[in-house]
Design an enzyme around this catalytic site. Structure first.
Site, PDB file in Angstrom:
ATOM      1  N   ASP A 127     -73.405  39.079 -30.852  1.00  0.00           N
ATOM      2  CA  ASP A 127     -72.217  39.596 -31.531  1.00  0.00           C
ATOM      3  C   ASP A 127     -72.247  39.291 -33.026  1.00  0.00           C
ATOM      4  O   ASP A 127     -72.527  38.159 -33.438  1.00  0.00           O
ATOM      5  CB  ASP A 127     -70.967  38.965 -30.899  1.00  0.00           C
ATOM      6  N   TYR A 176     -74.088  55.907 -35.583  1.00  0.00           N
ATOM      7  CA  TYR A 176     -74.089  57.047 -34.663  1.00  0.00           C
ATOM      8  C   TYR A 176     -72.689  57.240 -34.085  1.00  0.00           C
ATOM      9  O   TYR A 176     -72.156  58.355 -34.060  1.00  0.00           O
ATOM     10  CB  TYR A 176     -75.107  56.817 -33.544  1.00  0.00           C
ATOM     11  N   GLN A 188     -64.839  49.889 -30.409  1.00  0.00           N
ATOM     12  CA  GLN A 188     -64.312  51.100 -31.013  1.00  0.00           C
ATOM     13  C   GLN A 188     -63.133  51.676 -30.248  1.00  0.00           C
ATOM     14  O   GLN A 188     -62.340  52.432 -30.818  1.00  0.00           O
ATOM     15  CB  GLN A 188     -65.431  52.137 -31.145  1.00  0.00           C
ATOM     16  N   GLU A 246     -75.735  43.115 -33.073  1.00  0.00           N
ATOM     17  CA  GLU A 246     -74.701  43.896 -33.759  1.00  0.00           C
ATOM     18  C   GLU A 246     -74.705  43.408 -35.207  1.00  0.00           C
ATOM     19  O   GLU A 246     -74.404  42.245 -35.463  1.00  0.00           O
ATOM     20  CB  GLU A 246     -73.327  43.678 -33.135  1.00  0.00           C
TER      21      GLU A 246
END
Length: 576
Positions: free
Chosen positions: A259, A317, A387, A294
């Site tokens: 993370d 993306y 998200q 990430e």
């Protein structure tokens, strides 16, 4: 006792032989540390490096605490707690978690990932219940599950990114034995298991290291969560390196998702990532191990396609897809909202969109060139916990976009040569939100509630519309399978068909070796992508403008959907 890496002892309680354990804690500013065990108070000896340690007779299952200056704390490297984050720690024999399952692992390019939150994946919210769903995932074509963080956090409910005991399995999910059973069941069904590891911060409640070992933190550098972790200190690095090894060696996990690695070290340093990659790569486990990062910096130089660090989450993306389907342009979406289809073309051709070049909408340049990297170096997703859950209402992309367009992008995700990841429920078109939820009390609960509501200025006049993170209803509303969508069966059939095509047509090309990528924009929202591999070509044509133009006669599959088409062709024979 050294763990064999840079001379650092093992944190916590480690069995030496039957009935004897070594307890060790790095606390250089503490004059004395004791272990309270079985009603006795045992002193630890301190060395010049600040390590306190002693060998003490005990049996697995016994509970213990560390004592400093008259105050007691659980073990920061506790494997399991006898209650909440402030309770006594329990001795757990690492060897007890090993399962004799014939498993040689999977190569990274075969990964099709489903991201899972254990607490909401099933009605029971346990690893044992989740294990029962693994055969169905394997039949669908999923080859890997990625578990959101498992380390213990305050309360019963949470995403896991507020963990404070990263070695201790969160008890609401089950016991260490049940985690080992879950991973063995996944392997028996041909599924890899990746575990989301948080090495960049600790949560706001129960961070015992701040009191036991203040030198663990670097107060000169602040992160969004407080003082940075002092990863320039070998004992601190050892804490996290040993944690990574625990998930992989003692439980049998196949890899880790790391993370927010951009918060691990100052500036653009990747020293810890390289050390972690070396350590993990040197483990002799009889199977490949996969690390996925990430990284908001879009640094590509440490992702080589070789070694243990396999890939990055490709948020670029996602952002291009999201802006394309929703038209949203606020916050970090702003630079991707200027020409989202153009950004999608770039992402399909080169992986990341931001590669250090100037970007629109006032965005600061970030990133490094990535077009030289094979597609498997990027994990692409249309939806993730981040998200979805970091939206005010936790609404999914499918609930925000036109249905046909969403299906086209679903096909593009699963048939392109990047590693695809779905968020639980996405495989069957779930509309249930995934909301931000916690289980705090008192002042902290109030602060989290008000902080959450202040994050979204568009709700300034309707703050009450933002769900209370601490309400159990917010948690319960986030179960994706509790009330399946009316078209869930249709979505599952589409997912299964796409993954069959991926396995039969795309995977053999991926395994032959990538050569190059060429993506052309044919219209406002039509593109043609061609990826060259040693054993042939993969062509994808996608349109959100109606029928895709000029589809070759030998296109193997054409998906006609309201709002767009997608077509795929696999070329035969090798190319120069």
């Amino acid at each position: 006792m050294s763990d064999g890496s840079e001379g650092q002892p093992r944190w916590g309680a480690v069995p030496l032989e039957r009935g004897l354990w070594r307890f060790a804690l790095w606390a250089p500013s503490a004059r004395a540390i004791h272990v309270l065990l079985d009603g006795a108070r045992h002193p630890l000896s301190k060395d010049d490096a600040g390590w306190h340690s002693a060998d003490i007779a005990a049996e697995a299952g016994a509970t213990y605490l560390f004592e400093r200056d008259g105050e007691t704390f659980p073990d920061p490297a506790s494997r399991f707690q006898d209650g909440g984050v402030g309770a006594a720690s329990m001795l757990v024999d690492p060897a007890a978690g090993l399962r004799d399952v014939a498993w040689a692992g999977r190569p990274w390019d075969s990964a099709v990932i489903l991201e899972i939150h254990v607490g909401t994946f099933t009605a029971e919210g346990t690893l044992a219940a989740a294990a029962a769903r693994l055969p169905a995932l394997a039949r669908l074509g999923i080859t890997a599950v990625e578990l959101m963080p498992l380390g213990q956090f305050e309360g019963a409910r949470g995403w896991g990114y507020d963990g404070v005991l990263p070695f201790a399995l969160h008890p609401a999910y089950g016991t260490p034995d049940e985690l080992a059973d879950f991973i063995a069941a996944a392997h028996a069904n041909g599924l890899m298991v990746l575990i989301d590891a948080v090495y960049n911060h600790f949560g706001p409640e129960g961070n015992v290291l701040s009191a036991l070992s203040p030198a663990f933190f670097d107060t000169s550098r602040q992160t969004p969560w407080g003082a940075a972790i002092a990863l320039d200190r070998a004992p601190v690095r050892a804490f996290f390196l040993q944690n990574a090894e625990m998930w992989l060696r003692d439980y049998g996990a196949d890899g880790l998702r790391l993370d927010a690695v951009h918060q691990l070290e100052a500036h653009d340093s990747t020293d810890f990532l390289h050390e972690l990659g070396r350590r993990v790569g040197a483990m002799d486990l009889g199977r490949p191990v996969h690390l996925v990062t990430e990284d908001e910096r879009n640094l590509a130089s440490y992702i080589t396609g070789e070694g243990a660090i396999r890939a990055q989450w490709n948020d670029d993306y996602h952002h291009a897809v999201h802006c394309l389907l929703t038209g949203e342009s606020h916050s970090y979406y702003a630079p991707f909202a200027v020409d989202p289809f153009g950004d999608l073309v770039t992402a399909l051709a080169e992986g990341q969109v931001d590669q250090g070049q100037p970007r629109p909408a006032g965005a600061e340049p970030r990133g490094e060139p990535s077009g030289h990297l094979p597609p498997a170096c990027f994990v692409n997703a249309n939806q993730t916990h981040d998200q979805i859950g970091n939206r005010a209402l936790g609404d999914r992309l499918i609930a925000l976009s036109e249905l046909g367009a969403a299906k086209v992008m679903h096909a593009l995700l699963l048939l392109s040569p990047f590693v695809p990841m779905l968020f639980m429920g996405e495989e069957e078109g779930a509309r249930a939100p995934f909301r931000f939820f916690t289980d705090f009390e008192g002042g902290l609960a109030h602060a989290v509630r008000e902080g959450r509501r202040s994050e979204f200025p568009e709700f300034a006049d309707h703050k009450q519309a933002i769900p209370d993170p601490n309400a159990v209803e917010t948690f319960e509303a986030s179960r994706p399978y509790a009330s399946p969508a009316p078209d869930a069966k249709t979505w599952r059939a589409l997912t299964a068909h796409l993954l069959d095509l991926r396995r039969e047509k795309v995977l053999p090309l991926l395994r032959s070796g990538w050569i190059d990528s060429r993506v052309s924009r044919l219209g406002d929202r039509t593109l043609h992508a061609r990826w060259g591999f040693r054993d042939g070509l993969l062509d994808l044509t996608m349109s959100l403008e109606g029928p895709a133009p000029d589809l070759p006669d030998d296109v193997a599959e054409i998906f006609h959907m309201d709002g767009g088409d997608a077509g795929m062709r696999v070329g035969k024979g090798a190319i120069a």
